[in-house]
Design a protein around this motif. Structure first.
Motif, mmCIF file in Angstrom:
data_model
loop_
_atom_site.group_PDB
_atom_site.id
_atom_site.type_symbol
_atom_site.label_atom_id
_atom_site.label_comp_id
_atom_site.label_asym_id
_atom_site.label_seq_id
_atom_site.Cartn_x
_atom_site.Cartn_y
_atom_site.Cartn_z
ATOM 1 N N ILE A 196 -5.079 6.716 0.440
ATOM 2 C CA ILE A 196 -4.614 5.218 1.732
ATOM 3 C C ILE A 196 -5.245 3.611 1.252
ATOM 4 O O ILE A 196 -6.475 4.400 1.790
ATOM 5 N N ASN A 284 -4.917 2.495 -9.066
ATOM 6 C CA ASN A 284 -3.366 2.828 -8.896
ATOM 7 C C ASN A 284 -2.972 4.136 -7.917
ATOM 8 O O ASN A 284 -2.052 4.010 -7.594
ATOM 9 N N ARG A 285 -4.491 4.709 -7.749
ATOM 10 C CA ARG A 285 -3.554 6.450 -7.180
ATOM 11 C C ARG A 285 -3.775 5.959 -5.727
ATOM 12 O O ARG A 285 -2.835 6.101 -4.887
ATOM 13 N N HIS A 287 -2.061 4.612 -2.743
ATOM 14 C CA HIS A 287 -1.205 3.957 -1.930
ATOM 15 C C HIS A 287 -1.681 2.640 -0.335
ATOM 16 O O HIS A 287 -1.962 3.002 0.541
ATOM 17 N N TRP A 288 -0.684 1.800 -0.662
ATOM 18 C CA TRP A 288 -1.056 0.639 0.080
ATOM 19 C C TRP A 288 -0.701 0.283 1.438
ATOM 20 O O TRP A 288 1.034 0.541 1.169
ATOM 21 N N LYS A 303 3.396 5.877 9.119
ATOM 22 C CA LYS A 303 3.659 5.749 7.363
ATOM 23 C C LYS A 303 2.832 6.218 6.750
ATOM 24 O O LYS A 303 2.700 6.860 5.505
ATOM 25 N N CYS A 304 1.363 7.034 7.460
ATOM 26 C CA CYS A 304 0.208 7.525 6.636
ATOM 27 C C CYS A 304 0.894 8.956 7.338
ATOM 28 O O CYS A 304 0.413 9.349 5.739
ATOM 29 N N HIS A 307 3.319 9.078 3.806
ATOM 30 C CA HIS A 307 2.357 9.325 2.861
ATOM 31 C C HIS A 307 2.010 10.746 2.616
ATOM 32 O O HIS A 307 1.743 11.728 1.410
ATOM 33 N N GLU A 310 4.054 13.471 1.771
ATOM 34 C CA GLU A 310 4.699 13.224 0.458
ATOM 35 C C GLU A 310 3.705 14.027 -0.060
ATOM 36 O O GLU A 310 4.520 14.606 -1.664
#
Length: 314
Positions: A196, A284-285, A287-288, A303-304, A307, A310
């Motif tokens: 993250i 690109n790994r 998750h912003w 939000k964290c 993710h 997921e």
């Protein structure tokens, strides 16, 4: 290979990693591993914005206050300790949460960079240090550029310790350190990552950085630097070249005015934050999560958690 779960939280300085990570760790039964190259030093608390015992809120933290300010500490040592602490946390049936803004530290763990094939060549290292003293950092950086342009482009000319390390690896193995790192990327990470990144509008981030510097000064940054100098820690140490320390040493030694030192510290911290964002945005790994002024911590935590769920870690 069975991958171990690992939550990683990165982002620029002053974006809010510390507060969010403690709250998140409390929600997922986690313990925190610092990925900050300055918070490993003892006695360096204010200038590093080190998490206080109160802020830790009962969450165990690792790789904080690990070494003395005059001790050497390498990325290889960081990886070895971080891997060990991750296993220790997992053995307790808790989740490891790595938090910090030092990209080299984070990458050494999540990319499974191997350091075992390189050794220390003190004779060659001392020769390069002497060259940097007599010919300047630019001269040594140019040497690296000739044998490993990729790493030379990545490292600032004044990051002489890492420039010398890269030259040392090439000298001993005949292979650029960038090649070693590329080879390590071909192997799968031993970790199942919930990676993250925290970010916000640059103007607001810079505002927060300026406010943080002002707070550090109110909390006694100058007294902290004075105490370190009285203990015998000097400006040539890697630790004392960190943001907040080198600027206040210049002020205390009469090389700049107080106002100049503060302005340089704010400017250089803003520049550092920009470099951190540039570094992490290449991965690109990640998750912003973009933080808005109107966001509440609870919303960011949710939000964290979403993710992490997921990814299948919780």
């Amino acid at each position: 290979m069975c991958q171990k779960p690992l939550v990683v939280i990165v982002g620029p300085t002053a974006v809010g990693k510390t507060g969010l990570s403690v709250e998140l760790a409390s929600r997922i039964n986690g313990e925190i591993i610092s990925a900050d190259s300055m918070q490993i030093y003892r006695y360096m608390d204010i200038g590093t914005a080190k998490v206080t015992l109160e802020e830790q809120n009962g969450i165990r933290h690792y790789l904080i206050d690990e070494i003395m300010p005059d001790e050497e500490f390498s990325v290889a040592q960081y990886k070895e300790l971080a891997d060990r602490y991750i296993d220790k946390i997992l053995e307790k049936e808790k989740l490891p949460v790595m938090v910090g803004g030092t990209g080299l530290y984070v990458n050494s763990v999540v990319n499974n960079v191997k350091f075992s094939e390189t050794v220390t060549d003190w004779e060659y290292r001392n020769k390069l240090n002497a060259l940097a003293e007599t010919e300047g950092n630019e001269y040594v950086h140019k040497m690296l550029e000739e044998v490993d342009p990729i790493t030379a482009h990545r490292l600032h000319v004044n990051d002489i310790r890492r420039v010398i390390r890269a030259l040392e690896v090439h000298h001993f193995t005949g292979i650029p350190i960038s090649k070693h790192q590329q080879e390590s990327l071909k192997e799968p990470s031993p970790y199942r990552l919930a990676f993250i990144g925290l970010t916000m509008e640059r103007e607001w981030l810079y505002e927060r950085i300026n406010e943080r510097v002002d707070l550090m000064l109110e909390q006694g940054l100058i007294d902290e630097v004075k105490k370190l100098m009285d203990m015998g820690y000097h400006r040539d140490l890697t630790s004392m070249k960190g943001l907040g320390y080198k600027e206040m040493i210049d002020y205390l030694e009469g090389l700049s005015s107080y106002e100049e030192a503060v302005e340089i510290l704010k400017r250089d911290t803003r520049r550092y934050a920009k470099r951190q964002l540039t570094w992490f945005r290449r991965d690109n790994r990640i998750h912003w999560i973009h933080i808005e002024k109107s966001d509440h911590k609870k919303e960011l935590i949710e939000k964290c958690l979403k993710h992490i769920a997921e990814i299948g870690i919780i």
